[in-house]
Design a protein around this motif. Structure first.
Motif, PDB file in Angstrom:
ATOM      1  N   ASP A   1     -48.134  18.773  60.874  1.00 33.20           N
ATOM      2  CA  ASP A   1     -46.978  19.673  60.914  1.00 33.20           C
ATOM      3  C   ASP A   1     -45.673  18.903  61.065  1.00 33.20           C
ATOM      4  O   ASP A   1     -44.659  19.229  60.431  1.00 33.20           O
TER       5      ASP A   1
ATOM      6  N   ARG B   1     -45.083  15.732  60.259  1.00 34.93           N
ATOM      7  CA  ARG B   1     -44.834  14.957  59.048  1.00 34.93           C
ATOM      8  C   ARG B   1     -44.202  15.833  57.967  1.00 34.93           C
ATOM      9  O   ARG B   1     -43.212  15.457  57.331  1.00 34.93           O
ATOM     10  N   ARG B   2     -44.749  17.023  57.794  1.00 37.35           N
ATOM     11  CA  ARG B   2     -44.231  17.945  56.789  1.00 37.35           C
ATOM     12  C   ARG B   2     -42.792  18.357  57.122  1.00 37.35           C
ATOM     13  O   ARG B   2     -41.919  18.392  56.248  1.00 37.35           O
ATOM     14  N   ALA B   3     -42.535  18.647  58.387  1.00 32.96           N
ATOM     15  CA  ALA B   3     -41.202  19.097  58.792  1.00 32.96           C
ATOM     16  C   ALA B   3     -40.147  18.020  58.569  1.00 32.96           C
ATOM     17  O   ALA B   3     -39.039  18.295  58.089  1.00 32.96           O
TER      18      ALA B   3
ATOM     19  N   LEU C   1     -40.322  15.384  56.452  1.00 30.75           N
ATOM     20  CA  LEU C   1     -40.160  15.127  55.025  1.00 30.75           C
ATOM     21  C   LEU C   1     -39.341  16.233  54.366  1.00 30.75           C
ATOM     22  O   LEU C   1     -38.475  15.965  53.518  1.00 30.75           O
ATOM     23  N   GLU C   2     -39.573  17.481  54.742  1.00 32.84           N
ATOM     24  CA  GLU C   2     -38.810  18.593  54.160  1.00 32.84           C
ATOM     25  C   GLU C   2     -37.342  18.544  54.555  1.00 32.84           C
ATOM     26  O   GLU C   2     -36.467  18.943  53.784  1.00 32.84           O
ATOM     27  N   SER C   3     -37.059  18.026  55.751  1.00 34.96           N
ATOM     28  CA  SER C   3     -35.669  17.966  56.222  1.00 34.96           C
ATOM     29  C   SER C   3     -34.910  16.791  55.639  1.00 34.96           C
ATOM     30  O   SER C   3     -33.674  16.786  55.616  1.00 34.96           O
ATOM     31  N   GLY C   4     -35.630  15.758  55.202  1.00 33.43           N
ATOM     32  CA  GLY C   4     -34.990  14.541  54.726  1.00 33.43           C
ATOM     33  C   GLY C   4     -34.460  13.670  55.843  1.00 33.43           C
ATOM     34  O   GLY C   4     -33.682  12.744  55.601  1.00 33.43           O
TER      35      GLY C   4
ATOM     36  N   ARG D   1     -40.879  23.586  61.310  1.00 33.15           N
ATOM     37  CA  ARG D   1     -39.675  23.054  60.689  1.00 33.15           C
ATOM     38  C   ARG D   1     -38.702  22.585  61.766  1.00 33.15           C
ATOM     39  O   ARG D   1     -38.829  22.972  62.934  1.00 33.15           O
TER      40      ARG D   1
ATOM     41  N   ASP E   1     -35.770  23.191  63.357  1.00 34.75           N
ATOM     42  CA  ASP E   1     -34.852  24.314  63.550  1.00 34.75           C
ATOM     43  C   ASP E   1     -33.620  23.821  64.309  1.00 34.75           C
ATOM     44  O   ASP E   1     -33.684  23.544  65.505  1.00 34.75           O
TER      45      ASP E   1
END
Length: 324
Positions: free
Chosen positions: A187, A189-191, A193-196, A296, A298
């Motif tokens: 979770d 890692r995904r957050a 990478l999605e945020s940059g 994410r 937030d």
């Protein structure tokens, strides 16, 4: 007051107790001239494992070098079970001159203390009890600014948003199993990478080795760093540089410190739990300083939680009344 306030910050050698007592003492020193001295309680033999009421002559049971002897201070601030045989008696030893403050629920006769600064989630109340959200701490804007400057070379090159990840571990109420570590790692890692953005990670001494290894392997290639325990601890530098703080729900101290920064705090789930820690989480969320992590980064707007200052003001009022 005519002279600087004499304060002893008394604890065992556990960071979870030493940090809050020193943080509260430092908050007093920001309100009035004070001289702070630390005292570490260590007991001879197996004495430290016994309940406080089975240590009737505590001064003779201390290890050499504790330096707990007269003259007694104006203010005694203590935390931890190991301090109780002393905290319960120091007011009598000083002839009533020393004001005695105990942090956390002492689970001992409350009348022996002038003030108990207890986490609200402990659920205790009384005329000499001040309930605060979380624990006292050493986070201040000045300390963050200083650490931010000292660690700028490490943190400034990182892309935003920068997330500080504070990982706890095994305790009486919580654990960090391998399965939970893998789920959190995926979770997080995904957050990121999605945020940059970037992830700055530190583990506690309670983090299980296997969970530490799982998280390290999964997160090591992300922008950021994982502190390996070598060199100066970048903890305050991470908090200073962070745009958001992610913290596991097992540590009242780390969660409160994160909330004191004014950065948004996202609380990560662990295995286990308790009603007490559930109350702390609910309190922080209700105050608008924290939210549950939902996959994410937030970046909501938060204001610093300043309960340490409030506790220091309450203590100072009692000190002035005692000295009047």
């Amino acid at each position: 007051m005519a002279n600087p306030l004499s304060i002893w910050a008394v604890s065992d050698d556990k960071a979870g107790n030493a940090g809050p007592v020193l943080g509260l003492a430092e908050a007093l020193a920001r309100l009035t001239p004070a001289r702070i001295e630390t005292r570490t309680v260590r007991w001879k033999g197996r004495m430290g494992r016994l309940p406080w009421f089975l240590n009737p002559f505590p001064l003779s049971a201390l290890e050499e070098g504790a330096n707990i002897r007269p003259p007694w201070p104006d203010l005694w601030i203590a935390a931890g079970r190991a301090t109780l045989p002393l905290s319960l008696r120091v007011r009598r030893w000083s002839g009533g001159r020393t004001l005695v403050v105990q942090i956390q629920n002492p689970r001992a006769p409350r009348a022996a203390f002038d003030l108990i600064v207890a986490p609200r989630h402990d659920g205790i109340a009384g005329p000499n009890i001040l309930s605060i959200t979380g624990s006292p701490h050493r986070v201040t804007p000045e300390r963050l600014a200083d650490a931010g400057a000292r660690f700028a070379g490490l943190t400034d090159p990182l892309p935003r948003p920068r997330a500080a990840l504070l990982v706890g571990g095994r305790s009486k109420a919580h654990d960090l199993s391998d399965a939970r570590a893998r789920s959190l790692a995926a979770d997080l890692r995904r957050a990121v990478l999605e945020s940059g953005g970037a992830l700055m990670t530190t583990f506690s001494r309670r983090t299980p080795d296997s969970a530490r290894r799982i998280l390290t392997e999964a997160l090591a290639d992300l922008p950021g760093f994982i502190w390996d325990g070598q060199g100066e601890n970048p903890y305050f530098g991470m908090l200073a540089a962070a745009d958001v703080v992610l913290v596991t729900e097992d540590s009242a101290n780390m969660t409160t410190e994160a909330a004191a920064t004014g950065r948004p705090v996202l609380i990560l789930p662990m295995d286990g739990g308790s009603a007490k820690f559930g109350r702390l989480k609910a309190d922080l969320i209700e105050r608008g300083v924290a939210r549950a992590f939902e996959g994410r980064l937030d970046l909501f707007t938060a204001t610093p939680l300043d309960e340490t200052h409030r506790a220091a003001e309450a203590i100072l009022e009692r000190v002035k009344a005692r000295m009047a």
